[in-house]
Design a protein around this motif. Structure first.
Motif, PDB file in Angstrom:
ATOM      1  N   ASP A  94      14.097  54.091 -25.687  1.00 33.60           N
ATOM      2  CA  ASP A  94      15.155  54.030 -25.097  1.00 33.60           C
ATOM      3  C   ASP A  94      15.873  52.674 -24.873  1.00 33.60           C
ATOM      4  OD1 ASP A  94      13.596  52.609 -23.456  1.00 33.60           O
ATOM      5  OD2 ASP A  94      13.508  53.888 -21.965  1.00 33.60           O
ATOM      6  N   ARG A  95      15.627  51.721 -25.614  1.00 35.95           N
ATOM      7  CA  ARG A  95      16.307  50.433 -25.688  1.00 35.95           C
ATOM      8  C   ARG A  95      17.523  50.360 -26.599  1.00 35.95           C
ATOM      9  NH1 ARG A  95      11.157  46.479 -26.800  1.00 35.95           N
ATOM     10  NH2 ARG A  95      12.950  45.116 -26.968  1.00 35.95           N
ATOM     11  N   GLY A  96      17.919  51.554 -26.962  1.00 32.19           N
ATOM     12  CA  GLY A  96      19.162  51.500 -27.884  1.00 32.19           C
ATOM     13  C   GLY A  96      19.044  50.675 -28.935  1.00 32.19           C
ATOM     14  N   GLY A  97      17.742  50.594 -29.498  1.00 32.48           N
ATOM     15  CA  GLY A  97      17.671  50.185 -30.799  1.00 32.48           C
ATOM     16  C   GLY A  97      17.926  50.826 -32.062  1.00 32.48           C
ATOM     17  N   PHE A  98      18.959  50.632 -32.470  1.00 34.60           N
ATOM     18  CA  PHE A  98      19.356  51.411 -33.799  1.00 34.60           C
ATOM     19  C   PHE A  98      19.358  50.500 -35.045  1.00 34.60           C
ATOM     20  CE2 PHE A  98      22.153  53.073 -37.221  1.00 34.60           C
ATOM     21  CZ  PHE A  98      21.355  53.977 -37.533  1.00 34.60           C
ATOM     22  N   PHE A  99      18.699  50.884 -36.207  1.00 39.26           N
ATOM     23  CA  PHE A  99      18.855  49.878 -37.282  1.00 39.26           C
ATOM     24  C   PHE A  99      18.413  50.888 -38.447  1.00 39.26           C
ATOM     25  CE2 PHE A  99      14.501  49.740 -35.139  1.00 39.26           C
ATOM     26  CZ  PHE A  99      13.875  50.008 -36.090  1.00 39.26           C
ATOM     27  N   ALA A 100      18.686  50.418 -39.618  1.00 33.87           N
ATOM     28  CA  ALA A 100      18.585  51.104 -40.972  1.00 33.87           C
ATOM     29  C   ALA A 100      17.027  51.478 -41.323  1.00 33.87           C
ATOM     30  CB  ALA A 100      19.308  50.437 -41.906  1.00 33.87           C
ATOM     31  N   GLN A 101      16.688  52.723 -41.620  1.00 38.68           N
ATOM     32  CA  GLN A 101      15.111  52.768 -42.010  1.00 38.68           C
ATOM     33  C   GLN A 101      15.316  53.573 -43.270  1.00 38.68           C
ATOM     34  OE1 GLN A 101      15.484  54.814 -38.930  1.00 38.68           O
ATOM     35  NE2 GLN A 101      15.763  53.164 -37.573  1.00 38.68           N
ATOM     36  N   PHE A 102      14.467  53.254 -44.507  1.00 39.04           N
ATOM     37  CA  PHE A 102      14.631  54.108 -45.542  1.00 39.04           C
ATOM     38  C   PHE A 102      12.918  54.310 -46.040  1.00 39.04           C
ATOM     39  CE2 PHE A 102      18.579  51.735 -45.985  1.00 39.04           C
ATOM     40  CZ  PHE A 102      19.421  52.951 -46.371  1.00 39.04           C
ATOM     41  N   GLY A 103      12.991  55.813 -46.530  1.00 40.50           N
ATOM     42  CA  GLY A 103      11.648  56.045 -47.126  1.00 40.50           C
ATOM     43  C   GLY A 103      11.815  55.454 -48.643  1.00 40.50           C
ATOM     44  N   ILE A 104      10.692  55.005 -49.017  1.00 41.84           N
ATOM     45  CA  ILE A 104      10.689  54.410 -50.454  1.00 41.84           C
ATOM     46  C   ILE A 104       9.242  54.632 -51.020  1.00 41.84           C
ATOM     47  CG2 ILE A 104      12.577  52.499 -50.238  1.00 41.84           C
ATOM     48  CD1 ILE A 104       9.039  51.390 -49.999  1.00 41.84           C
ATOM     49  N   ASP A 105       9.277  54.736 -52.336  1.00 43.38           N
ATOM     50  CA  ASP A 105       7.994  54.548 -53.195  1.00 43.38           C
ATOM     51  C   ASP A 105       7.532  53.077 -53.208  1.00 43.38           C
ATOM     52  OD1 ASP A 105       8.442  57.253 -53.691  1.00 43.38           O
ATOM     53  OD2 ASP A 105       9.564  56.952 -55.553  1.00 43.38           O
ATOM     54  N   ALA A 106       6.561  52.814 -52.595  1.00 42.06           N
ATOM     55  CA  ALA A 106       6.099  51.615 -52.213  1.00 42.06           C
ATOM     56  C   ALA A 106       5.786  50.716 -53.750  1.00 42.06           C
ATOM     57  CB  ALA A 106       4.819  51.704 -51.416  1.00 42.06           C
ATOM     58  N   GLU A 107       5.218  51.306 -54.481  1.00 40.96           N
ATOM     59  CA  GLU A 107       4.861  50.783 -56.071  1.00 40.96           C
ATOM     60  C   GLU A 107       5.918  50.244 -56.524  1.00 40.96           C
ATOM     61  OE1 GLU A 107       1.602  50.463 -56.890  1.00 40.96           O
ATOM     62  OE2 GLU A 107       0.595  51.603 -55.765  1.00 40.96           O
ATOM     63  N   SER A 108       6.908  51.298 -56.783  1.00 41.88           N
ATOM     64  CA  SER A 108       7.979  50.814 -57.514  1.00 41.88           C
ATOM     65  C   SER A 108       8.981  49.923 -56.866  1.00 41.88           C
ATOM     66  CB  SER A 108       8.993  52.025 -58.117  1.00 41.88           C
ATOM     67  OG  SER A 108       9.178  52.951 -57.112  1.00 41.88           O
ATOM     68  N   PHE A 109       9.171  50.320 -55.657  1.00 43.34           N
ATOM     69  CA  PHE A 109       9.974  49.414 -54.623  1.00 43.34           C
ATOM     70  C   PHE A 109       9.702  47.925 -54.728  1.00 43.34           C
ATOM     71  CE2 PHE A 109      11.345  47.510 -50.723  1.00 43.34           C
ATOM     72  CZ  PHE A 109      12.520  47.779 -50.671  1.00 43.34           C
ATOM     73  N   GLU A 110       8.487  47.600 -54.797  1.00 44.12           N
ATOM     74  CA  GLU A 110       8.170  46.136 -54.578  1.00 44.12           C
ATOM     75  C   GLU A 110       8.841  45.535 -56.162  1.00 44.12           C
ATOM     76  OE1 GLU A 110       3.798  45.382 -54.679  1.00 44.12           O
ATOM     77  OE2 GLU A 110       4.182  43.230 -54.925  1.00 44.12           O
ATOM     78  N   SER A 111       8.473  46.114 -57.334  1.00 36.50           N
ATOM     79  CA  SER A 111       8.815  45.726 -58.584  1.00 36.50           C
ATOM     80  C   SER A 111      10.326  45.635 -58.673  1.00 36.50           C
ATOM     81  CB  SER A 111       7.981  46.207 -59.540  1.00 36.50           C
ATOM     82  OG  SER A 111       8.522  47.574 -59.813  1.00 36.50           O
ATOM     83  N   MET A 112      10.855  46.477 -58.203  1.00 36.45           N
ATOM     84  CA  MET A 112      12.549  46.614 -58.496  1.00 36.45           C
ATOM     85  C   MET A 112      13.198  45.794 -57.545  1.00 36.45           C
ATOM     86  SD  MET A 112      13.080  50.768 -58.808  1.00 36.45           S
ATOM     87  CE  MET A 112      14.899  50.718 -58.765  1.00 36.45           C
ATOM     88  N   TYR A 113      12.651  45.442 -56.587  1.00 41.92           N
ATOM     89  CA  TYR A 113      13.266  44.547 -55.568  1.00 41.92           C
ATOM     90  C   TYR A 113      12.953  43.196 -55.268  1.00 41.92           C
ATOM     91  CZ  TYR A 113      16.268  48.619 -55.110  1.00 41.92           C
ATOM     92  OH  TYR A 113      17.150  49.729 -54.939  1.00 41.92           O
ATOM     93  N   PRO A 114      12.992  42.290 -56.317  1.00 49.01           N
ATOM     94  CA  PRO A 114      12.396  40.905 -56.198  1.00 49.01           C
ATOM     95  C   PRO A 114      13.115  40.032 -55.293  1.00 49.01           C
ATOM     96  CG  PRO A 114      13.878  41.115 -58.173  1.00 49.01           C
ATOM     97  CD  PRO A 114      13.843  42.429 -57.587  1.00 49.01           C
ATOM     98  N   GLU A 115      14.396  40.562 -54.674  1.00 51.32           N
ATOM     99  CA  GLU A 115      15.190  39.666 -53.531  1.00 51.32           C
ATOM    100  C   GLU A 115      14.443  39.705 -52.421  1.00 51.32           C
ATOM    101  OE1 GLU A 115      16.124  42.512 -55.487  1.00 51.32           O
ATOM    102  OE2 GLU A 115      18.360  42.451 -54.838  1.00 51.32           O
ATOM    103  N   ILE A 116      13.305  40.811 -52.104  1.00 47.30           N
ATOM    104  CA  ILE A 116      12.790  40.835 -50.941  1.00 47.30           C
ATOM    105  C   ILE A 116      11.297  40.016 -51.023  1.00 47.30           C
ATOM    106  CG2 ILE A 116      11.283  42.243 -49.486  1.00 47.30           C
ATOM    107  CD1 ILE A 116      13.118  44.518 -49.778  1.00 47.30           C
ATOM    108  N   GLY A 117      11.036  39.101 -50.092  1.00 47.52           N
ATOM    109  CA  GLY A 117      10.092  38.225 -50.101  1.00 47.52           C
ATOM    110  C   GLY A 117       9.258  38.339 -48.852  1.00 47.52           C
ATOM    111  N   LEU A 118       8.001  38.755 -48.946  1.00 46.65           N
ATOM    112  CA  LEU A 118       7.315  38.851 -47.865  1.00 46.65           C
ATOM    113  C   LEU A 118       6.851  37.647 -47.108  1.00 46.65           C
ATOM    114  CD1 LEU A 118       7.412  41.785 -47.868  1.00 46.65           C
ATOM    115  CD2 LEU A 118       4.866  41.898 -47.951  1.00 46.65           C
ATOM    116  N   VAL A 119       7.084  37.371 -46.025  1.00 52.70           N
ATOM    117  CA  VAL A 119       6.833  36.005 -45.197  1.00 52.70           C
ATOM    118  C   VAL A 119       5.415  36.287 -44.547  1.00 52.70           C
ATOM    119  CG1 VAL A 119       9.056  34.849 -45.474  1.00 52.70           C
ATOM    120  CG2 VAL A 119       8.586  36.441 -43.524  1.00 52.70           C
ATOM    121  N   GLU A 120       5.405  37.339 -44.040  1.00 54.65           N
ATOM    122  CA  GLU A 120       4.127  37.858 -43.061  1.00 54.65           C
ATOM    123  C   GLU A 120       3.471  38.906 -43.524  1.00 54.65           C
ATOM    124  OE1 GLU A 120       4.149  37.474 -38.922  1.00 54.65           O
ATOM    125  OE2 GLU A 120       6.100  36.190 -39.179  1.00 54.65           O
ATOM    126  N   GLY A 121       2.146  39.371 -43.727  1.00 54.17           N
ATOM    127  CA  GLY A 121       1.782  40.566 -44.173  1.00 54.17           C
ATOM    128  C   GLY A 121       1.717  40.428 -45.711  1.00 54.17           C
TER     129      GLY A 121
END
Lengths: 390, 235
Positions: A94-121
């Motif tokens: 109820d904090r009015g928190g709206f942001f974008a969420q997408f369901g994806i295929d984890a395996e292929s997503f990782e290799s297709m989007y190298p511009e995403i760099g995990l800094v934690e986890g």
């Protein structure tokens, strides 16, 4: 000494000079922030990957495509890999928190989007947990989420539970930073399979299928060839598709909100125009008040060009001081605004290009607003200038 | 070297409200170098216009204005500015100091156009202020000085570049008698000790007695020249 004279003339009217400097500072800060937003907004188009395509329904972006399409697309020659993108439309509590969420295929997503760099986890932890998700650093900072935190979301698109108000729960398994400005840090990615399985099990309601497929093509393959092949594959249905380069898809998506960059730059232009008159007024007043002083300088032997240049320099000096303050203010504003705008303007940043643009505008402003009084001062005859009342 | 001033058939007109005023009318005048001249005449007789022409602040419509051999009518605006910087110093009735600068900075102003270092400019400005007896006031702004002191600073500024011609437009018009005498004495000293050619516009007959000669103008023409050195009681 000319600098001494310039500074002394400037502080001769401290209130007027201070107000002008502050006006310039606020205007430049606003100009930089608007420009940064416009650039950030178009970064998704300008910096989109050349080797990625997007497949959507030919009817509309909101008409889902059958899940069976993915394996067929995968078999098209030149297609390296594919992933799904399903808009979730969830809201945080109820904090009015709206942001974008997408369901994806984890395996292929990782290799297709190298511009995403995990800094934690890690992607490994994400892949290993069905309810896991990866969130942007901006999102983590905004809501104070850390690895292992649960994120409950409700969505009208996929109501869950008997009442339809039961929350979907996701566990943060990765926090990413965008390695290129075409990607924002305000998005959450989760397993599409979690959504699919919930729908199939009857735990939630919602349309089957998937919003869009993203394709990564093999290097050396012409995008047009793949696009034609994919579109041709579903020519006879059941759902015809339209395949476009990622940049074009992003451009079309952003244009649904109207020409935001033009709007932002128009506001910036209006601000600049208004401040031009303020500075011009200050300089014209300064020039008129000092007509007699300028006449004295002419009598002493100072040439017309020197006298004119002095007023132009004074204008430039006012603008310079205002610009330094403006840049500091722009950085301050950008820090405050970033969480709110980077979701739709992923490249939002007060970077070198923005500063250069702002400073160039400011320099032009100083030059033009100093030219009118400068030319007048240069042209006026010494005898006439000396007759002016002090 | 003392600089002489020659005017031949000098005419200057102004247009005002659709009417043409002939301020100087075919004026012929010779002034010797190293002489102190007072220029007198009723209002509108062309005194200030003559001073402006001799000082290169304005061009005449026709005729010849020659100062130290330079034909001022043949010089462009830019050349005239350079000429003024090197050859002439001005003292105005309203002092005309720049209010944002100190006394020394005001005196330094014309020296910016000379090829001098900052230190040399300061030293020269201080010497000029010393000459008018105001070295102890060099850091004061014009508003912190009396009228007489302001005019002495203006004289120091006028002589800072060591010009051979000093032009003064009613320099004592805004001063009390005592201050006026102090200013006039300085101008007289500059003429007598440094051999400067001085041309001073004045309405004050007493001020004119400090000059060697008094030139009378009337309706743009020469009314006569009076030699004060032969007059009894001349200063």
């Amino acid at each position: 000494m000319p600098w001494t004279l310039l500074f002394r003339n400037m502080i001769g009217h401290p209130v007027r000079s201070t107000l002008t400097v502050l006006s310039v500072a606020v205007a430049l800060a606003l100009l930089c922030v608007l420009d940064a937003t416009a650039r950030g907004y178009t970064a998704a188009v300008d910096l989109a990957a050349q080797n990625r395509l997007v497949v959507m329904s030919q009817v509309s972006l909101f008409v889902p495509l059958p899940l069976s399409y993915q394996s067929k697309i995968q078999q098209v020659e030149g297609v390296k890999t594919t992933t799904k993108f399903q808009w979730f439309g969830g809201e945080f509590g109820d904090r009015g928190g709206f942001f974008a969420q997408f369901g994806i295929d984890a395996e292929s997503f990782e290799s297709m989007y190298p511009e995403i760099g995990l800094v934690e986890g890690s992607f490994e932890e994400f892949r290993g947990e069905r309810t896991g998700c990866v969130i942007g650093k901006g999102l983590a900072d905004q809501f104070g989420w850390a690895i292992g935190d649960s994120v409950p979301l409700t969505t009208p698109l996929f109501p869950r539970g008997k009442s339809g108000e039961e929350a979907w729960t996701f566990v943060v398994r990765g926090i990413y930073k965008a390695l290129r400005p075409n990607f924002d840090e305000q998005t959450m990615f989760f397993h599409f399979d979690y959504l699919r399985e919930s729908l199939e099990a009857g735990a939630a309601l919602g349309p089957p299928g998937v919003g869009t497929y993203a394709i990564e093509i093999d290097s050396g393959v012409r995008a047009e060839t793949v696009m034609t092949a994919v579109d041709g594959l579903f020519e006879n249905g059941p759902q015809r598709v339209r395949t476009t380069p990622e940049a074009e898809f992003n451009r079309q998506f952003l244009s649904m909100m109207g020409n935001i960059p033009l709007l932002l730059r128009s506001i910036g232009g209006a601000v600049l125009f208004a401040i031009f008159f303020a500075v011009l007024n200050t300089m014209l007043m300064a020039g008129r008040e000092r007509t007699r002083d300028l006449g004295i300088m002419k009598a002493l032997g100072f040439k017309n060009g020197y006298i004119g240049a002095m007023l132009v320099m004074e204008s430039m000096l006012l603008i310079l001081i205002g610009s330094v303050l403006g840049i500091a203010l722009a950085h301050l504003l950008a820090g405050i605004m970033k969480p709110f705008v980077s979701g739709w303007a992923p490249g939002f940043a007060i970077d070198g290009a923005v500063l250069l643009n702002g400073l160039a505008m400011a320099a032009a402003l100083g030059l033009i607003s100093g030219l009118a009084p400068g030319l007048r001062a240069a042209k006026i005859l010494p005898v006439r200038a000396l007759r002016e009342d002090a | 070297m003392a600089v002489a001033i020659t005017l031949r058939s000098v005419t200057k007109t102004y247009s005002r409200g659709g009417e043409t005023l002939r301020v100087l009318d075919e004026l012929d005048l010779d002034m010797d170098g190293g002489t102190f001249y007072a220029l007198m005449g009723p209002s509108g007789s062309g005194k200030t216009t003559l001073l402006n022409l001799v000082g290169g602040l304005d061009h005449c419509d026709s005729g010849l204005v020659q100062v130290g051999g330079d034909d001022l009518n043949s010089l462009s605006a830019s050349e005239l500015a350079a000429w003024r910087s090197a050859n002439v110093g001005f003292v105005f009735q309203g002092f005309n100091l720049l209010p944002v600068l100190s006394a020394r900075e005001n005196v330094e102003l014309p020296l910016l156009l000379a090829p001098l270092s900052r230190k040399q400019r300061r030293e020269q400005a201080e010497r000029a202020l010393e000459l008018v007896g105001l070295k102890d006031r060099m850091k004061h702004k014009p508003r912190e000085l009396s009228g007489g002191q302001e005019q002495r600073v203006a004289i120091a500024r006028a002589i800072a570049t060591d010009p051979q011609v000093l032009l003064a437009d009613e320099p004592t018009g805004d001063l009390d008698r005592e201050s006026a005498d102090a200013v006039l004495q300085i101008m007289q000293r500059l003429n007598r000790e440094l051999n400067k050619t001085v041309l001073m516009v004045t309405h004050d007959p007493q001020a004119a007695t400090y000059a060697d000669q008094t030139i009378h103008l009337d309706k743009g023409k020469l009314g006569g020249i009076e030699d004060n050195r032969t007059e009894a009681g001349a200063n």
